[in-house]
Design a protein around this motif. Structure first.
Motif, PDB file in Angstrom:
ATOM      1  N   GLN A 244       0.850  -1.217   0.000  1.00  0.00           N
ATOM      2  CA  GLN A 244       0.000   0.000   0.000  1.00  0.00           C
ATOM      3  C   GLN A 244       0.876   1.255   0.000  1.00  0.00           C
ATOM      4  O   GLN A 244       0.620   2.216  -0.721  1.00  0.00           O
ATOM      5  CB  GLN A 244      -0.902   0.000   1.229  1.00  0.00           C
ATOM      6  CG  GLN A 244      -2.275  -0.638   0.951  1.00  0.00           C
ATOM      7  CD  GLN A 244      -3.141  -0.612   2.175  1.00  0.00           C
ATOM      8  OE1 GLN A 244      -2.638  -0.755   3.284  1.00  0.00           O
ATOM      9  NE2 GLN A 244      -4.441  -0.459   1.978  1.00  0.00           N
ATOM     10  N   LYS A 245       1.930   1.198   0.887  1.00  0.00           N
ATOM     11  CA  LYS A 245       2.837   2.350   0.963  1.00  0.00           C
ATOM     12  C   LYS A 245       3.506   2.599  -0.393  1.00  0.00           C
ATOM     13  O   LYS A 245       3.560   3.728  -0.875  1.00  0.00           O
ATOM     14  CB  LYS A 245       3.895   2.116   2.032  1.00  0.00           C
ATOM     15  CG  LYS A 245       3.398   2.468   3.422  1.00  0.00           C
ATOM     16  CD  LYS A 245       4.431   2.123   4.483  1.00  0.00           C
ATOM     17  CE  LYS A 245       3.797   2.194   5.859  1.00  0.00           C
ATOM     18  NZ  LYS A 245       4.667   1.566   6.855  1.00  0.00           N
TER      19      LYS A 245
ATOM     20  N   LYS B 197       1.228   4.072  -2.829  1.00  0.00           N
ATOM     21  CA  LYS B 197       0.993   5.508  -2.632  1.00  0.00           C
ATOM     22  C   LYS B 197       2.108   6.327  -3.255  1.00  0.00           C
ATOM     23  O   LYS B 197       1.883   7.354  -3.872  1.00  0.00           O
ATOM     24  CB  LYS B 197       0.884   5.812  -1.138  1.00  0.00           C
ATOM     25  CG  LYS B 197      -0.560   5.713  -0.641  1.00  0.00           C
ATOM     26  CD  LYS B 197      -0.644   6.048   0.838  1.00  0.00           C
ATOM     27  CE  LYS B 197      -2.037   5.712   1.333  1.00  0.00           C
ATOM     28  NZ  LYS B 197      -2.030   5.656   2.792  1.00  0.00           N
ATOM     29  N   LYS B 198       3.405   5.832  -3.018  1.00  0.00           N
ATOM     30  CA  LYS B 198       4.552   6.569  -3.567  1.00  0.00           C
ATOM     31  C   LYS B 198       4.468   6.636  -5.101  1.00  0.00           C
ATOM     32  O   LYS B 198       4.284   7.688  -5.678  1.00  0.00           O
ATOM     33  CB  LYS B 198       5.859   5.901  -3.141  1.00  0.00           C
ATOM     34  CG  LYS B 198       6.306   6.345  -1.753  1.00  0.00           C
ATOM     35  CD  LYS B 198       7.580   5.639  -1.330  1.00  0.00           C
ATOM     36  CE  LYS B 198       7.930   5.943   0.104  1.00  0.00           C
ATOM     37  NZ  LYS B 198       8.956   5.031   0.580  1.00  0.00           N
TER      38      LYS B 198
ATOM     39  N   SER C 190       2.495   5.270  -8.607  1.00  0.00           N
ATOM     40  CA  SER C 190       1.215   4.614  -8.912  1.00  0.00           C
ATOM     41  C   SER C 190       1.282   3.863 -10.243  1.00  0.00           C
ATOM     42  O   SER C 190       0.372   3.929 -11.051  1.00  0.00           O
ATOM     43  CB  SER C 190       0.075   5.646  -8.934  1.00  0.00           C
ATOM     44  OG  SER C 190       0.360   6.611  -9.892  1.00  0.00           O
TER      45      SER C 190
ATOM     46  N   GLN D 114       0.133  -1.768  -8.705  1.00  0.00           N
ATOM     47  CA  GLN D 114      -1.337  -1.855  -8.513  1.00  0.00           C
ATOM     48  C   GLN D 114      -1.805  -3.296  -8.689  1.00  0.00           C
ATOM     49  O   GLN D 114      -2.596  -3.808  -7.876  1.00  0.00           O
ATOM     50  CB  GLN D 114      -2.058  -0.955  -9.536  1.00  0.00           C
ATOM     51  CG  GLN D 114      -2.117   0.508  -9.144  1.00  0.00           C
ATOM     52  CD  GLN D 114      -3.045   0.770  -7.967  1.00  0.00           C
ATOM     53  OE1 GLN D 114      -3.798  -0.106  -7.569  1.00  0.00           O
ATOM     54  NE2 GLN D 114      -2.992   1.953  -7.389  1.00  0.00           N
TER      55      GLN D 114
ATOM     56  N   TYR E 155      -0.637  -5.460  -5.753  1.00  0.00           N
ATOM     57  CA  TYR E 155      -1.487  -5.155  -4.586  1.00  0.00           C
ATOM     58  C   TYR E 155      -2.845  -5.866  -4.699  1.00  0.00           C
ATOM     59  O   TYR E 155      -3.293  -6.545  -3.775  1.00  0.00           O
ATOM     60  CB  TYR E 155      -1.662  -3.635  -4.485  1.00  0.00           C
ATOM     61  CG  TYR E 155      -2.663  -3.211  -3.441  1.00  0.00           C
ATOM     62  CD1 TYR E 155      -2.432  -3.526  -2.097  1.00  0.00           C
ATOM     63  CD2 TYR E 155      -3.813  -2.521  -3.798  1.00  0.00           C
ATOM     64  CE1 TYR E 155      -3.342  -3.145  -1.140  1.00  0.00           C
ATOM     65  CE2 TYR E 155      -4.724  -2.144  -2.837  1.00  0.00           C
ATOM     66  CZ  TYR E 155      -4.491  -2.465  -1.512  1.00  0.00           C
ATOM     67  OH  TYR E 155      -5.401  -2.106  -0.572  1.00  0.00           O
TER      68      TYR E 155
END
Lengths: 172, 172
Positions: B146-147, B150-151, B153, B158, B161
């Protein structure tokens, strides 16, 4: 006539003796009955204690089913109902006053019965001996008088003979 | 999402523990029940013997009444009838197969039950530990991703994840 009376007397005496010996012979049977009833009574008492303990354990199983998670609540209440019905049997057994209404009264009666039988036997022996002697004496008197009456047939002898015969008849 | 899963996992584990400890707690109660049932059984056996002896003595009294002189013949036959009715109760008690249809089967089940509970507990502990570690590991992986997501994209992150989230969901 004298022989008939003696025969009757000994027949009655014999019947009395049979009844008395029947009664005396029944004592061991009654003693055995009282003894076995006593043993049964103490067994029933012990069984009632065992039944009570069993029903306590049964109730715990029922409580277990009532309180555990899952669908055993109905099982628990059914078991509790069963347990309650058995409790009523236990109560009935507990109130079985076997010893008060059978054993103790019989035991008391036994003493009386033994005493009465023995005194009946003793009294009868005494009276029977007396009656037999009386009958024998009167029989021989009668025989003597009969002989005299055959020799001379005067009025006094006839009257004496009749009186003695009447006496013997009233003895029966 | 991870915390919800962890919470659910520990709730289910706790419920399982409660059920297992309920089952383990029930063993002494079942043991007590079997023990008390055994005692009751042997008491009933002893009572049956006492009942048989009592009824023999009772029958002797009835025979006495039947055979003695005097008007006790009717009493004797009434007592014999009573005695016969009690004999049928004795027979019922004698055929009470308490031990074959309750105590022995329960005793055998108990062993099975003890074994099954213990192996269930052991297997659960092993599986539960494994599952918890798996969930923790995936949770921390998810947090890291997730971190990273966020940094930057980019598409690969994605996708990774999303794959891991799907994996965790399929674990439930």
């Amino acid at each position: 006539m004298e022989t008939v009376m003696e025969r009757e007397c000994s027949a009655l005496g014999g019947l009395f003796q049979t009844v008395i010996s029947d009664m005396k012979g029944s004592f061991p049977i009654w003693d055995d009955f009282i003894n076995k009833a006593g043993k049964l009574h103490s067994q029933i008492r012990a069984t009632v204690v065992a039944v009570a303990a069993f029903l306590d354990a049964f109730q715990k199983v029922a409580d277990l089913a009532s309180n555990s998670r899952g669908g055993t609540r109905d099982l628990g209440s059914a078991l509790t109902k069963m347990c309650l019905r058995h409790r009523s049997i236990e109560t009935k057994l507990r109130h079985l006053v076997f010893v008060d209404c059978l054993i103790n009264p019989l035991q008391e009666q036994m003493e009386d019965w033994r005493r009465t039988t023995s005194s009946l036997d003793k009294d009868h022996a005494k009276e029977y001996k007396k009656a037999r002697q009386e009958i024998k004496k009167r029989s021989s008197d009668t025989l003597k008088l009969q002989k005299k009456a055959k020799k001379g047939s005067n009025c006094t002898h006839q009257n004496n003979y009749q009186n003695i015969v009447n006496d013997i008849c009233s003895c029966r």
